[in-house]
Design a protein around this motif. Structure first.
Motif: not given
Length: 603
Positions: A140-150, A170-172, A243-248
């Motif tokens: 997801l991080a590679r496709q979106s090009g931004r910070l995500v949280a699993g 979880f991982e950032f 909702t930080p890092a594309a995760h709720t």
């Protein structure tokens, strides 16, 4: 109507009056108790909302720290390995709440660097073994090009612990780019430790907090919980979403201490009890009085004169109360008049403020007009002095003695400096009213043209200027080129004597629809106390003494950037020097490429 006939005997009249008093007292007490109960409920709701906001604010602050840290790590990972180690050490010393480990991974998932943050010994294979949760986050991080949280899961380092000691984690995941995809930065976080340390650091008390997450298929599960002050009190709770890092995530907050004071909670029942007691007492007194009145009816006739005196006294008291009411009305009228006078005074102050603001604007317009007029009238005489000085040096220079030639050289230099001051003053005075011609501008080509001009006119040791990949922006090409030219010129000029300038021009995303363009140097730097003053007109930092300049260049840049709706600032450059930056809007469509320099010109 004969009241005696309606109510019947005197005994019934006394009972009816007592019942009326009792009913009125109970009704009044019940109304007051209901009002106090509603007020206590509103106060409890407000207190719970405040505690919920405190929990959310503490977690928002922690997640923002993580976002800033991951941005710094991703930027450092894009540079050589030598620049990555100091950043990892600085993050380890910052003590991020709940942080376990940082892993820098290449595009082929080989581990470039590993740093534990909880005191454990780093271990692991040279290649990243990603579970399904981490693998989903990497993709997801590679496709979106931004910070995500699993999603939450158990870390490999905790799988050997007893089940009761395994914490959800979880991982950032942040992608690393430098013109191309280079890999990822992964930061593992234990959720219960993050929740506990964040709320303790923010001083949040009196709450039991549960942190949950909802999976894409709609299943909600608990991730962490923390309580301070004992078990939850009551059944009320507050909720909020994060909702930080594309995760709720969701937080549920319950109080562990009373939301309102015991006195306030007891006010309603005590009020009702008091009303019952007072009403009952009044009714009983009425009954006793009526019974005594009937028993003393025979003596009442003899006491008629006394009763009339009592009636007169009651009338006098009524008159006194009427007079008191009139005085209260007069006081109220006087207060209303005072409020009217205060409103008139406030209106007058607003009108004076508006007039003062208008005078300031007119004064500013006059000063700008004066600056432009002065510049126009000084240009011609200064150019005349410069021209005649140049003619004298060319025609009679060989016949003049060294002292005379020196005087002419000083005149020429002073005239050139005066012309520069006049030009800067005119640019500064007209920058605020410049008509913008907004269009898509290739910032890379514009920067290359600016750098080419500085390289062609460079004397002495040639400066090193590196221009990175710059985006297409929406701007006035001429004005933004002037900003780039001023910042690059400052980066070349303000270096220690005998040192060649090293300048880097780069850009990065700043906010949705905005770019941040940076000009970094290795020069003399800007002290912290001067980082806001240097943008004022004619202000020069003490460290800039001995370097040529008028003190207007950065002020002009600030006005031009403000016309574009952006911001201008300066930060220290790690390793020495400064990073001057400004923000500019992104272009909706790509522009044609601008002129480029040959590789030899950029070396």
């Amino acid at each position: 109507m004969n009241i005696r006939k309606v109510l019947g005997s005197p005994g019934r009249r006394g009972v009816a009056l007592a019942a009326t008093v009792l009913t009125l007292g109970l009704g009044t007490g019940a109304g007051a108790a209901a009002g106090l109960t509603a007020a206590a409920g509103d106060a409890g709701t407000a207190a719970l909302a405040l505690r919920t906001a405190s929990v959310r604010g503490a977690l928002d602050t922690t997640f923002q720290r993580y976002a800033d840290t991951m941005q710094d790590l991703a930027a450092a990972a894009a540079r050589p390995a030598a620049a990555l180690a100091p950043t990892l050490s600085r993050v380890a010393a910052a003590h991020l709440p709940g942080a376990h480990q940082i892993i820098v991974v290449g595009a082929d998932r080989t581990v470039r660097a590993r740093q534990t943050l909880d005191g454990s010994i780093p271990a692991g294979p040279p290649a990243l073994a990603a579970g399904p949760e981490l693998a989903r986050g990497l993709e997801l991080a590679r496709q979106s090009g931004r910070l995500v949280a699993g999603p939450a899961h158990v870390l490999p380092a905790d799988r050997g612990l007893p089940p009761a000691h395994r914490q959800p984690a979880f991982e950032f995941v942040a992608p690393v780019h430098d013109g191309e995809f280079l890999g990822w930065v992964v930061l593992a976080v234990r959720a219960p430790d993050l929740l506990r340390e964040s709320l303790q650091a923010a001083g949040v008390t009196g709450v039991a907090t549960v942190l949950t997450e909802t999976s894409p298929d709609g299943v909600t599960r608990e991730v962490a919980r923390w309580a301070e002050g004992g078990e939850p009190v009551g059944h009320t709770s507050g909720t909020a979403d994060l909702t930080p890092a594309a995760h709720t995530w969701q937080i549920r907050v319950r109080p562990t201490t009373a939301l309102i004071s015991a006195a306030r909670a007891a006010a309603a029942p005590l009020t009702l009890l008091g009303a019952v007691l007072v009403s009952g007492l009044c009714a009983a007194l009425l009954l006793v009085t009526d019974l005594g009145r009937r028993r003393a009816e025979a003596r009442a006739r003899r006491a008629a004169a006394g009763r009339r005196r009592d009636l007169d006294a009651h009338r006098a008291e009524l008159d006194r109360q009427r007079a008191e009411l009139e005085r209260h009305r007069d006081d109220l009228a006087e207060q209303r008049a005072g409020l009217d006078r205060r409103s008139a005074a406030e209106q007058e102050l607003r009108e004076r403020a508006a007039a003062a603001e208008q005078r300031l604007r007119e004064r500013e317009a006059e000063l700008s007009g004066f600056a432009v007029a002065a510049a126009d009238h000084l240009h011609a005489p200064l150019h005349t002095v410069a021209g005649f000085t140049e003619l004298l040096l060319e025609d009679t220079g060989p016949q003049l003695d060294p002292a005379a030639r020196g005087f002419l050289d000083r005149i020429a230099g002073s005239t050139a400096r005066m012309l520069a001051v006049v030009d800067d003053l005119q640019t500064y005075a007209t920058a605020n009213d410049a008509a913008l011609k907004l269009e898509p501008v290739d910032a890379g080509g514009l920067a290359l043209g600016v750098v080419a001009g500085h390289l062609d006119g460079a004397g002495g040791e040639r400066p090193s200027i590196d221009v990175g990949d710059l985006p297409v922006v929406t701007a006035d090409a001429e004005l933004i080129g002037e900003v780039l030219g001023q910042l690059v010129d400052n980066a070349i000029r303000f270096v220690r004597h005998g040192t060649a300038a090293r300048v880097t021009v780069a850009a990065r995303a700043h906010a949705p629809g905005w770019w941040r363009v940076e000009v970094a140097d290795r020069g003399i730097g800007v002290p912290e106390e001067e980082r806001t003053r240097i943008f004022a007109p004619f202000h020069r930092a003490p460290a800039a003494e001995g370097f040529p300049g008028t003190g207007l260049g950065l002020a002009v840049c600030r006005r031009i950037v403000a016309l574009h709706g952006g911001e201008l600032g300066v930060e220290p450059n790690p390793g020495g020097g400064s990073v001057f930056w400004f923000t500019v809007a992104a272009a909706p469509v790509a522009a044609a490429a601008g002129p480029e320099l040959q590789a030899a010109d950029r070396s």
